[in-house]
Design a protein around this motif. Structure first.
Motif, mmCIF file in Angstrom:
data_model
loop_
_atom_site.group_PDB
_atom_site.id
_atom_site.type_symbol
_atom_site.label_atom_id
_atom_site.label_comp_id
_atom_site.label_asym_id
_atom_site.label_seq_id
_atom_site.Cartn_x
_atom_site.Cartn_y
_atom_site.Cartn_z
ATOM 1 N N MET A 1 0.828 -1.208 0.000
ATOM 2 C CA MET A 1 0.000 0.000 0.000
ATOM 3 C C MET A 1 0.866 1.264 0.000
ATOM 4 S SD MET A 1 -3.249 1.234 0.322
ATOM 5 C CE MET A 1 -4.305 0.226 1.326
ATOM 6 N N ALA A 2 1.825 1.356 0.903
ATOM 7 C CA ALA A 2 2.655 2.561 0.996
ATOM 8 C C ALA A 2 3.438 2.780 -0.290
ATOM 9 C CB ALA A 2 3.597 2.464 2.192
ATOM 10 N N GLU A 3 3.991 1.694 -0.843
ATOM 11 C CA GLU A 3 4.771 1.812 -2.066
ATOM 12 C C GLU A 3 3.903 2.256 -3.242
ATOM 13 O OE1 GLU A 3 4.825 -0.650 0.087
ATOM 14 O OE2 GLU A 3 6.901 -1.175 0.559
ATOM 15 N N ARG A 4 2.692 1.706 -3.336
ATOM 16 C CA ARG A 4 1.787 2.093 -4.417
ATOM 17 C C ARG A 4 1.396 3.563 -4.301
ATOM 18 N NH1 ARG A 4 -2.293 -2.736 -5.881
ATOM 19 N NH2 ARG A 4 -0.854 -4.448 -5.593
ATOM 20 N N LEU A 5 1.063 3.975 -3.074
ATOM 21 C CA LEU A 5 0.681 5.370 -2.874
ATOM 22 C C LEU A 5 1.853 6.309 -3.157
ATOM 23 C CD1 LEU A 5 -1.548 5.101 0.315
ATOM 24 C CD2 LEU A 5 -2.279 5.711 -2.003
ATOM 25 N N LYS A 6 3.052 5.912 -2.737
ATOM 26 C CA LYS A 6 4.228 6.748 -2.976
ATOM 27 C C LYS A 6 4.522 6.850 -4.468
ATOM 28 C CE LYS A 6 9.095 7.459 -1.733
ATOM 29 N NZ LYS A 6 9.223 8.396 -2.779
ATOM 30 N N ALA A 7 4.486 5.723 -5.180
ATOM 31 C CA ALA A 7 4.755 5.747 -6.620
ATOM 32 C C ALA A 7 3.726 6.619 -7.336
ATOM 33 C CB ALA A 7 4.744 4.326 -7.181
ATOM 34 N N ARG B 1 -5.030 -15.395 0.583
ATOM 35 C CA ARG B 1 -6.110 -15.514 -0.403
ATOM 36 C C ARG B 1 -6.232 -14.315 -1.336
ATOM 37 N NH1 ARG B 1 -11.260 -18.250 2.581
ATOM 38 N NH2 ARG B 1 -10.134 -19.835 3.751
ATOM 39 N N LEU B 2 -5.457 -13.286 -1.104
ATOM 40 C CA LEU B 2 -5.527 -12.119 -1.985
ATOM 41 C C LEU B 2 -5.021 -12.485 -3.373
ATOM 42 C CD1 LEU B 2 -4.269 -9.293 0.397
ATOM 43 C CD2 LEU B 2 -6.581 -9.577 -0.498
ATOM 44 N N PRO B 3 -5.574 -11.860 -4.409
ATOM 45 C CA PRO B 3 -5.097 -12.138 -5.767
ATOM 46 C C PRO B 3 -3.598 -11.837 -5.882
ATOM 47 C CG PRO B 3 -7.098 -10.797 -5.812
ATOM 48 C CD PRO B 3 -6.671 -10.898 -4.384
ATOM 49 N N ALA B 4 -2.896 -12.668 -6.635
ATOM 50 C CA ALA B 4 -1.437 -12.550 -6.756
ATOM 51 C C ALA B 4 -1.012 -11.159 -7.219
ATOM 52 C CB ALA B 4 -0.904 -13.619 -7.704
ATOM 53 N N GLU B 5 -1.769 -10.559 -8.124
ATOM 54 C CA GLU B 5 -1.367 -9.244 -8.631
ATOM 55 C C GLU B 5 -1.424 -8.171 -7.542
ATOM 56 O OE1 GLU B 5 -5.753 -9.715 -9.725
ATOM 57 O OE2 GLU B 5 -3.984 -10.953 -9.935
ATOM 58 N N GLU B 6 -2.210 -8.409 -6.496
ATOM 59 C CA GLU B 6 -2.292 -7.433 -5.409
ATOM 60 C C GLU B 6 -1.103 -7.535 -4.454
ATOM 61 O OE1 GLU B 6 -4.421 -4.970 -5.314
ATOM 62 O OE2 GLU B 6 -5.462 -5.751 -7.067
ATOM 63 N N THR B 7 -0.498 -8.709 -4.366
ATOM 64 C CA THR B 7 0.610 -8.887 -3.427
ATOM 65 C C THR B 7 1.964 -8.877 -4.129
ATOM 66 O OG1 THR B 7 0.344 -11.289 -3.540
ATOM 67 C CG2 THR B 7 -0.788 -10.137 -1.741
ATOM 68 N N ARG B 8 1.967 -8.500 -5.395
ATOM 69 C CA ARG B 8 3.223 -8.403 -6.144
ATOM 70 C C ARG B 8 3.809 -7.020 -5.907
ATOM 71 N NH1 ARG B 8 1.470 -9.369 -11.138
ATOM 72 N NH2 ARG B 8 1.459 -11.576 -10.706
ATOM 73 N N ASP B 9 5.115 -6.985 -5.627
ATOM 74 C CA ASP B 9 5.823 -5.725 -5.399
ATOM 75 C C ASP B 9 5.775 -4.893 -6.673
ATOM 76 O OD1 ASP B 9 7.556 -3.642 -4.877
ATOM 77 O OD2 ASP B 9 9.172 -4.910 -4.133
ATOM 78 N N PRO B 10 5.188 -3.696 -6.624
ATOM 79 C CA PRO B 10 5.085 -2.889 -7.838
ATOM 80 C C PRO B 10 6.445 -2.435 -8.365
ATOM 81 C CG PRO B 10 4.281 -1.665 -5.934
ATOM 82 C CD PRO B 10 4.580 -3.068 -5.471
ATOM 83 N N ALA B 11 7.471 -2.453 -7.519
ATOM 84 C CA ALA B 11 8.806 -2.035 -7.955
ATOM 85 C C ALA B 11 9.588 -3.187 -8.583
ATOM 86 C CB ALA B 11 9.585 -1.466 -6.768
ATOM 87 N N ALA B 12 9.105 -4.417 -8.396
ATOM 88 C CA ALA B 12 9.808 -5.579 -8.941
ATOM 89 C C ALA B 12 9.604 -5.640 -10.449
ATOM 90 C CB ALA B 12 9.286 -6.857 -8.287
ATOM 91 N N PRO B 13 10.601 -6.180 -11.163
ATOM 92 C CA PRO B 13 10.425 -6.318 -12.612
ATOM 93 C C PRO B 13 9.302 -7.299 -12.919
ATOM 94 C CG PRO B 13 12.467 -7.367 -11.877
ATOM 95 C CD PRO B 13 11.870 -6.661 -10.687
ATOM 96 N N ALA B 14 8.665 -7.096 -14.046
ATOM 97 C CA ALA B 14 7.576 -7.991 -14.454
ATOM 98 C C ALA B 14 8.109 -9.396 -14.636
ATOM 99 C CB ALA B 14 6.950 -7.491 -15.750
ATOM 100 N N GLU B 15 7.264 -10.366 -14.285
ATOM 101 C CA GLU B 15 7.674 -11.766 -14.404
ATOM 102 C C GLU B 15 7.719 -12.174 -15.864
ATOM 103 O OE1 GLU B 15 5.273 -14.409 -12.135
ATOM 104 O OE2 GLU B 15 5.476 -13.239 -10.312
ATOM 105 N N ASP B 16 8.689 -13.033 -16.190
ATOM 106 C CA ASP B 16 8.782 -13.572 -17.546
ATOM 107 C C ASP B 16 7.788 -14.714 -17.638
ATOM 108 O OD1 ASP B 16 9.533 -14.280 -20.070
ATOM 109 O OD2 ASP B 16 11.455 -15.170 -19.499
#
Length: 191
Positions: A45-51, A169-184
């Motif tokens: 949450m904090a990272e998303r809001l900051k970005a 149980r949260l969807p994977a896209e919600e718990t993925r670090d937004p700063a991490a590179p996209a998965e191959d």
């Protein structure tokens, strides 16, 4: 004699009630707790809001810089139109123009900042909207009718905490670090 029989019967009835209560499962909790700080960390949450805030602040600052430059150019053009020796009326007009443009600039800045706050609140709410149904489902499975935030709760039994279940149980896209590179995905382009 009747008193003894009554006492024995009463004792037998109390024992029967006590034994039957021992065979029952304890009631499920009516309330469960969730540690929103942990959930907020899990969904970044904090990272998303900051970005979001950083990107929007950068955009706003660029727009304000452009607006300020445009207003300064208007003032300079007006000064140039008055020549080297402006009259008192022209100087007054220039001051009024400068004041008006400064007020417009300040209103524009306030409008942008107000919109930024609204957009940040909407982003926060969209994340909460993803968390809420998951927390409700987990709480229902625990037999609870209310979910309390753990932070203001003085004490609760550890078994009442549903935080880790909700996060899992949260969807994977919600718990993925937004700063991490996209998965191959492993897909390759066709040649």
């Amino acid at each position: 004699m009747k008193t003894r029989e009554f006492a024995t019967l009463s004792l037998l009835l109390i024992s029967f009630i006590a034994l039957s209560a021992c065979n029952q499962e304890p009631p499920k909790p009516q309330a469960v707790v969730i540690n929103m700080l942990e959930v907020n960390q899990a969904v970044y949450m904090a990272e998303r809001l900051k970005a979001f805030s950083d990107a929007e602040s950068k955009r706003i600052n660029a727009e304000m810089k452009e607006l300020g430059a445009r207003y300064m150019q208007e003032i300079e053009d007006k000064k140039a139109s008055f020549g080297d020796s402006p009259s008192k009326e022209q100087e007054d007009e220039l001051q009024r123009m400068t004041k008006r443009l400064q007020q417009q600039f300040n209103r524009s800045r306030m409008t942008e900042n107000t919109q930024l706050r609204k957009d940040k609140n909407a982003l926060t709410q969209s994340i909460v909207d993803v968390i809420t149904p998951v927390a409700q489902q987990v709480a229902t499975e625990h037999g609870a009718t209310i979910v309390l935030k753990k932070n203001p709760v003085f004490w609760s039994e550890a078994t009442l905490d549903i935080t880790s279940e909700v996060i899992a149980r949260l969807p994977a896209e919600e718990t993925r670090d937004p700063a991490a590179p996209a998965e191959d995905t492993g897909a390759t382009a066709s040649e």
